[in-house]
Design an enzyme around this catalytic site. Structure first.
Site, mmCIF file in Angstrom:
data_model
loop_
_atom_site.group_PDB
_atom_site.id
_atom_site.type_symbol
_atom_site.label_atom_id
_atom_site.label_comp_id
_atom_site.label_asym_id
_atom_site.label_seq_id
_atom_site.Cartn_x
_atom_site.Cartn_y
_atom_site.Cartn_z
ATOM 1 N N GLU B 60 0.797 -1.219 0.000
ATOM 2 C CA GLU B 60 0.000 0.000 0.000
ATOM 3 C C GLU B 60 0.837 1.280 0.000
ATOM 4 O O GLU B 60 0.551 2.202 -0.763
ATOM 5 C CB GLU B 60 -0.978 0.003 1.175
ATOM 6 N N HIS B 129 -10.664 -5.527 9.643
ATOM 7 C CA HIS B 129 -11.295 -5.299 8.339
ATOM 8 C C HIS B 129 -12.688 -4.708 8.495
ATOM 9 O O HIS B 129 -13.540 -4.844 7.630
ATOM 10 C CB HIS B 129 -11.377 -6.599 7.540
#
Lengths: 431, 331
Positions: B60, B129
């Site tokens: 990322e 998440h």
């Protein structure tokens, strides 16, 4: 001791997994950590390890088959020839059902399956077998819907559908027995809709009643109130603002014993309290009012107006009245004159012609009702001195109504008397 | 009008903007053939090719940094962050670089970058998440933050974001990707900083963001049945925030609940409630109330997870208390 081997959930939104290959055969010995089988999801392929030492028994899914997550596909047992666990599952279930419902036939229970990871219950859409029907292994028994999918559930045992314990349309918690497959045909198979278990005497219900007891007092407790902090009245900003605008005292609510804090909804009561407080207090106590009347002959003033108009062109009677009243008091400089309809505020001057309209606040309110049919009017609870001028046949009546806080009695008497004198002999005003 | 899912709305917005402007491109993990785990981007790589729909390694900070650099040098990247929780990994690129470049370059450089990511719990995705982290980003000056509450908003806000010359982070609710809403065929944009009054009311204002707009609307239904008239407002962007609409409504109804799926403490609800308490104080009949997610890691246990986020029933219950003048937090 048997261990269930289930299809694991490897992905976030995985409903099923494809069993790629078994690494162990039926009856083979395994050690904890040995690879049992491989499974594929939409994302990954993974090897699944044995959770314990023992023997693989009761393999119920073949390589290549797609298996719902959570479904038991084998067991690890203590011996290679151990009886398959589903029997023991059956046994406990049957036992359970028998305990609660002795009428149920003996047989293998069919439960509402867990198809999703987070599934609590399933909707029974339709039965594919009638009660009493003969059932073969893998025959579709019923269809079930979860929030994600619709699945057909097949029979794991052959026999007869001796009992249907849920009907199409029932929402049944996962794991609940919804049918029983009996080894022999049943004369009067049970066919009913799902009844939520009313489990009686175990520890669980006690716990629930305890929790409800714990919660209930909270719910039924009277609405909490704040105890006032010394002399401070606790009220919402909105109520405080409105009370201030309307000149209402929140203390009235305190005295009436209304519990704090106060809100907008208390405004109605506050208004009522203020009204009744004003009524009971009456005139003489805290806010005395002054009421004075006087009458004079009307002719002199009427003649004066005619003369004034003819000689000076001043024909605004409100202006004339404002000048007359203004010259009767040293403390009043602005006067609002209302005939029926509009109110004009004048800054007064001894000279009529110098008395002119201004946009200041009025200090005294004069109602000119000479040209109306009104003969008498009582104006109570006023906030500033008011004079009402009325015609009673040939006479003019002056009525002063003033809050005691606005002027002294002597001042009020002087004002009325001087005004009466000027109406009786208006030419004095010109001197 | 036709109804499409939020996924399709996002997909359309991207396709339209990529057709219009060659500098627009998508970069992130699993954005090409896989079309993201939520299948939002399906079909885009077929139309625009791998030069403009760029799959990256699982790194990322790397692809976010590439996005920021590309934006500084004339491109309009739409960076795809698979889960909002991964925003911690791109914080330096986003907050230290993208957010400050325009200011620190004396206005010589723009960073017209869109970071598309998601929020929302109750998907059984566990603590790493399931977070709703928009407040973290909204805290940093120089970043705009959009929270679409339906397919209509998702498309209109994303198109506006792509054309904005500043970094914009859009958080889509991952539970709403399959939710349908009316979306016009013709092109439209939703300007930033314009709240949407979803339902008018007089007794209480319910301000909801993202999927909490639906929660507020359901709560308003429950309250309506009891004779309580609730106004429901969706700010649509929290940076910039349409303070005027929110405060006017607060003055009108005199009671406010702010509902958001981020953790309650130091969060979006705190900020909005605080502004209302400051700017509508003398019109309030009760303190503006915050309802965020519990201040706990989102549990994986479904039973526990479900009680950590605001529900319509919970909002309605607090609304009743405020209208009745009951104390929520006894002093």
């Amino acid at each position: 001791m048997q261990h269930e081997i289930i299809m694991p959930a490897l992905g976030m939104s995985q409903d099923t997994g494809t069993l790629l290959a078994w690494h162990k055969a039926e009856g083979e010995a395994v050690a904890a950590g040995d690879i049992l089988f491989e499974v594929e999801t939409d994302k990954t392929t993974m090897e699944v390890e044995a959770p314990a030492n023992g023997f693989v028994v009761g393999i119920s899914a073949d390589a290549g088959s797609e298996v719902p997550v959570g479904q038991v596909i084998a067991f690890i047992a203590d011996s290679a020839d151990a009886s398959v666990k589903s029997d023991s599952v059956a046994a406990t279930h049957v036992e359970a059902t028998e305990r609660s419902d002795s009428e149920l036939p003996n047989g293998k229970p069919v439960i509402m399956p867990t198809l999703g990871m987070a599934q609590d219950s399933g909707l029974l859409i339709a039965w594919c077998k009638a009660a009493g029907d003969k059932v073969e292994v893998d025959d579709v028994l019923f269809e079930v819907e979860t929030d994600k999918s619709i699945a057909e559930v097949t029979a794991e045992h052959a026999g007869y559908l001796g009992a249907r314990l849920a009907a199409a349309g029932d929402e049944v918690p996962t794991g609940e027995v919804i049918a029983i497959i009996t080894p022999d045909t049943v004369e009067t198979p049970i066919d009913r809709s799902y009844e939520a278990k009313s489990v009686a005497p175990t520890a669980e219900p006690q716990e629930t009643s305890e929790t409800t007891q714990a919660i209930e007092p909270k719910v039924s407790a009277p609405a909490q109130t704040l105890s006032p902090v010394e002399s401070r009245v606790l009220a919402s900003p909105k109520l405080k603002r409105l009370a201030m605008q309307e000149g209402l005292d929140l203390e009235l609510l305190v005295k009436a014993g209304v519990p704090q804090p106060y809100h907008f909804s208390d405004l109605v009561q506050l208004r009522e309290l203020a009204k009744s407080a004003a009524a009971t207090l009456g005139a003489p106590s805290t806010t005395p009012t002054i009421e004075i009347t006087a009458t004079v002959d009307a002719n002199a003033f009427d003649d004066f107006l005619t003369w004034l108009s003819a000689h000076t062109g001043i024909d605004n009677e409100a202006q004339v009245l404002a000048s007359l009243v203004g010259s009767c008091s040293t403390s009043i400089n602005t006067i609002g004159v209302a005939s029926l309809g509009e109110t004009l505020v004048f800054r007064t001057h001894q000279q009529i012609s110098a008395t002119s309209v201004c946009d200041e606040m009025e200090e005294l309110h004069l109602r000119d009702l000479r040209n109306t049919y009104i003969e008498s009017a009582q104006m109570s609870s006023v906030s500033l001195p008011q004079i009402t001028l009325m015609r009673q046949s040939e006479r003019l009546k002056i009525a002063l109504n003033a809050p005691g806080t606005a002027m002294h009695a002597a001042e009020a008497l002087t004002l009325v008397n001087n005004f009466a004198e000027r109406l009786a002999d208006p030419m004095r005003q010109l001197l | 009008m036709r109804q499409i899912t939020l996924s399709q709305a996002v997909n359309e917005a991207l396709a339209e903007e990529m057709r219009r402007d060659e500098t627009v491109f998508i970069i992130g993990e699993d954005v090409a053939e896989a079309g993201t785990p939520f299948k939002v981007l399906s079909g885009l790589v077929e139309e625009f090719g791998t030069e403009r729909v760029i799959d990256t390694p699982i790194a990322e900070p790397g692809f976010m940094g590439m996005g920021v650099g590309a934006a500084m040098t004339g491109m309009r990247p739409v960076v795809d962050l698979m889960f909002g929780d991964f925003i911690f990994l791109v914080m330096d690129q986003l907050c230290n670089q993208a957010a400050k470049t325009h200011y620190m370059s004396g206005g010589k450089l723009n960073v017209p970058l869109v970071l598309r990511t998601n929020l929302g719990a109750t998907r059984r995705s566990a603590a790493q998440h399931s977070q709703s982290l928009h407040a973290l980003v909204a805290h940093i000056p120089g970043i705009k933050v959009a929270l679409p509450s339906s397919a209509y908003e998702a498309k209109g806000l994303l198109k506006t974001a792509i054309r904005d010359d500043n970094p914009v982070v859009i958080f889509e609710d991952k539970l709403m990707y399959q939710d349908k809403a009316e979306v016009p065929e013709e092109e439209y944009y939703i300007p930033f900083g314009e709240a949407n009054i979803k339902r008018e009311g007089t007794d209480i204002t319910l301000i909801g963001t993202s999927s909490m707009v639906q929660v507020c609307e359901r709560a308003a239904e429950l309250l309506a049945a009891e004779g309580i008239s609730a106004e429901v407002i969706d700010p649509r962007t929290i940076v910039p925030l349409d303070e005027k609409t929110l405060i006017e409504s607060a003055k009108k109804t005199s009671r406010v609940i702010v509902v958001d799926e981020g953790h309650q403490s130091f969060g979006t609800t705190s900020e909005i409630a605080s502004r209302i308490n400051e700017k509508a104080f003398y019109y309030l009949d009760a303190p503006a109330l915050r309802m965020g997610a519990m201040d706990v890691p989102i549990p994986f246990s479904p039973a526990l997870e479900d009680i950590t986020v605001p529900t319509a029933e919970g909002v309605a219950e607090n609304a009743r208390k405020l209208v009745r003048g009951e104390l929520i937090h006894a002093a």
